[in-house]
Enzyme design. Sequence first.
Site, PDB file in Angstrom:
ATOM      1  N   ASP A  35      -0.999  -5.727   5.969  1.00  0.00           N
ATOM      2  CA  ASP A  35      -2.978  -6.382   5.867  1.00  0.00           C
ATOM      3  C   ASP A  35      -2.903  -7.322   7.074  1.00  0.00           C
ATOM      4  O   ASP A  35      -1.801  -7.467   8.020  1.00  0.00           O
ATOM      5  CB  ASP A  35      -2.133  -7.378   5.053  1.00  0.00           C
ATOM      6  N   ILE A  36      -4.038  -7.676   8.090  1.00  0.00           N
ATOM      7  CA  ILE A  36      -4.347  -7.980   9.071  1.00  0.00           C
ATOM      8  C   ILE A  36      -4.683  -9.785   8.842  1.00  0.00           C
ATOM      9  O   ILE A  36      -4.475 -10.452   9.777  1.00  0.00           O
ATOM     10  CB  ILE A  36      -5.634  -7.623   9.785  1.00  0.00           C
ATOM     11  N   GLU A  99     -11.383  -8.315  -3.023  1.00  0.00           N
ATOM     12  CA  GLU A  99     -11.970  -8.630  -2.226  1.00  0.00           C
ATOM     13  C   GLU A  99     -12.684  -6.883  -1.188  1.00  0.00           C
ATOM     14  O   GLU A  99     -13.815  -7.117  -0.475  1.00  0.00           O
ATOM     15  CB  GLU A  99     -11.544  -9.125  -1.018  1.00  0.00           C
ATOM     16  N   VAL A 100     -11.657  -5.996  -1.228  1.00  0.00           N
ATOM     17  CA  VAL A 100     -12.140  -4.595  -0.439  1.00  0.00           C
ATOM     18  C   VAL A 100     -11.572  -3.676  -1.878  1.00  0.00           C
ATOM     19  O   VAL A 100     -11.055  -3.773  -2.958  1.00  0.00           O
ATOM     20  CB  VAL A 100     -10.563  -4.064   0.314  1.00  0.00           C
ATOM     21  N   HIS A 104      -5.843  -1.112  -4.237  1.00  0.00           N
ATOM     22  CA  HIS A 104      -5.306  -1.803  -2.597  1.00  0.00           C
ATOM     23  C   HIS A 104      -3.577  -2.002  -2.849  1.00  0.00           C
ATOM     24  O   HIS A 104      -4.094  -3.253  -4.452  1.00  0.00           O
ATOM     25  CB  HIS A 104      -5.319  -2.301  -1.667  1.00  0.00           C
ATOM     26  N   HIS A 106      -0.731  -4.581  -3.234  1.00  0.00           N
ATOM     27  CA  HIS A 106       0.125  -5.716  -2.034  1.00  0.00           C
ATOM     28  C   HIS A 106       1.191  -5.711  -1.993  1.00  0.00           C
ATOM     29  O   HIS A 106       1.815  -6.121  -3.160  1.00  0.00           O
ATOM     30  CB  HIS A 106      -0.863  -7.058  -2.392  1.00  0.00           C
TER      31      HIS A 106
HETATM   32  P1  AMP Z   1      -7.871  -8.111  -2.218  1.00  0.00           P
HETATM   33  O1  AMP Z   1      -8.415  -9.594  -3.024  1.00  0.00           O
HETATM   34  O2  AMP Z   1      -6.620  -7.698  -2.861  1.00  0.00           O
HETATM   35  O3  AMP Z   1      -9.351  -7.176  -1.865  1.00  0.00           O
HETATM   36  O4  AMP Z   1      -7.532  -8.236  -0.328  1.00  0.00           O
HETATM   37  C1  AMP Z   1      -7.920  -7.143  -0.373  1.00  0.00           C
HETATM   38  C2  AMP Z   1      -6.650  -7.643   1.317  1.00  0.00           C
HETATM   39  O5  AMP Z   1      -6.798  -6.566   2.093  1.00  0.00           O
HETATM   40  C3  AMP Z   1      -6.701  -9.205   2.054  1.00  0.00           C
HETATM   41  O6  AMP Z   1      -5.709  -9.824   2.358  1.00  0.00           O
HETATM   42  C4  AMP Z   1      -6.871  -8.648   3.498  1.00  0.00           C
HETATM   43  O7  AMP Z   1      -6.018 -10.147   4.125  1.00  0.00           O
HETATM   44  C5  AMP Z   1      -6.888  -7.057   3.839  1.00  0.00           C
HETATM   45  N1  AMP Z   1      -7.805  -6.522   4.742  1.00  0.00           N
HETATM   46  C6  AMP Z   1      -8.624  -6.128   4.980  1.00  0.00           C
HETATM   47  N2  AMP Z   1     -10.072  -6.558   6.005  1.00  0.00           N
HETATM   48  C7  AMP Z   1      -8.503  -5.608   6.424  1.00  0.00           C
HETATM   49  C8  AMP Z   1      -7.993  -4.745   7.603  1.00  0.00           C
HETATM   50  N3  AMP Z   1      -9.578  -4.201   7.849  1.00  0.00           N
HETATM   51  N4  AMP Z   1      -7.240  -4.124   7.733  1.00  0.00           N
HETATM   52  C9  AMP Z   1      -6.269  -4.622   7.237  1.00  0.00           C
HETATM   53  N5  AMP Z   1      -6.329  -5.295   5.649  1.00  0.00           N
HETATM   54  C10 AMP Z   1      -7.436  -5.520   5.547  1.00  0.00           C
END
Ligand code: AMP
Length: 143
Positions: A35-36, A99-100, A104, A106
Site C-alpha cells: 500500500d503506497i 476508496e478504490v 482488495h 488489507h
Molecule cells: P480502501 O479504503 O479499502 O479502498 O483503501 C484503498 C487503499 O489503496 C488505501 O489504503 C490507499 O493507500 C491504497 N492505494 C491507493 N492507490 C494506491 C496505489 N497506486 N498503490 C498502492 N496502494 C494504493
Amino acid sequence: MTVAYDDSNVFAKILRGEIPAHVVYEDAQTLAFMDIMPAVDGHVLVIPKAKARNILDVRPEDLLAVMTTVQKIARAAKTAFLADGITVQQFSEAAGGQEVFHLHVHVLPRQAADKVRPLPRPFADQKVLAAHAEKLRAALAAA
Ligand code: AMP
C-alpha cells in the site's frame, strides 16, 4: 443492486501494468503489493486478477484465492516484521469505507503497542516500500 465494475480504477491499472507497484506475491488468480499510503509499516493489499468491485460481487472462487493469498502474506508479514499480530480489513462501497473500487484486502502487521496512522495518510518513501516488499518476498521464499 450491485454496481458495475469500472475498469478505470487504480488497481485495474496496476493489473494492466499501466502504473507501477511494489509487488510482493503473484499467482494465476491474485496479486499482492505494498500500500503506497500505509496504515502501518508493512501494509500489503491483496487483490483478485478477476474483475470484482468488492465483497458484494466477487465470485466465491476468486474470494477463496484472495483469502488464500491473504493467509500467505499474513504469515510472511509476521516473520518479516516480527509482528505480534495481524489485522485483516476489507471495505465495500463508499459507505463501507472503500476508496478504490477493485476488491482488495488489507493485511497489516501489528506490534503490541503500535498505532494505525490516521487518515489522510502520507505517501511512503518508495525506497522504504521497496525494502519492505523485499523483506516480505524473502519471508515468502523461506516459508
Ligand atoms: P480502501 O479504503 O479499502 O479502498 O483503501 C484503498 C487503499 O489503496 C488505501 O489504503 C490507499 O493507500 C491504497 N492505494 C491507493 N492507490 C494506491 C496505489 N497506486 N498503490 C498502492 N496502494 C494504493
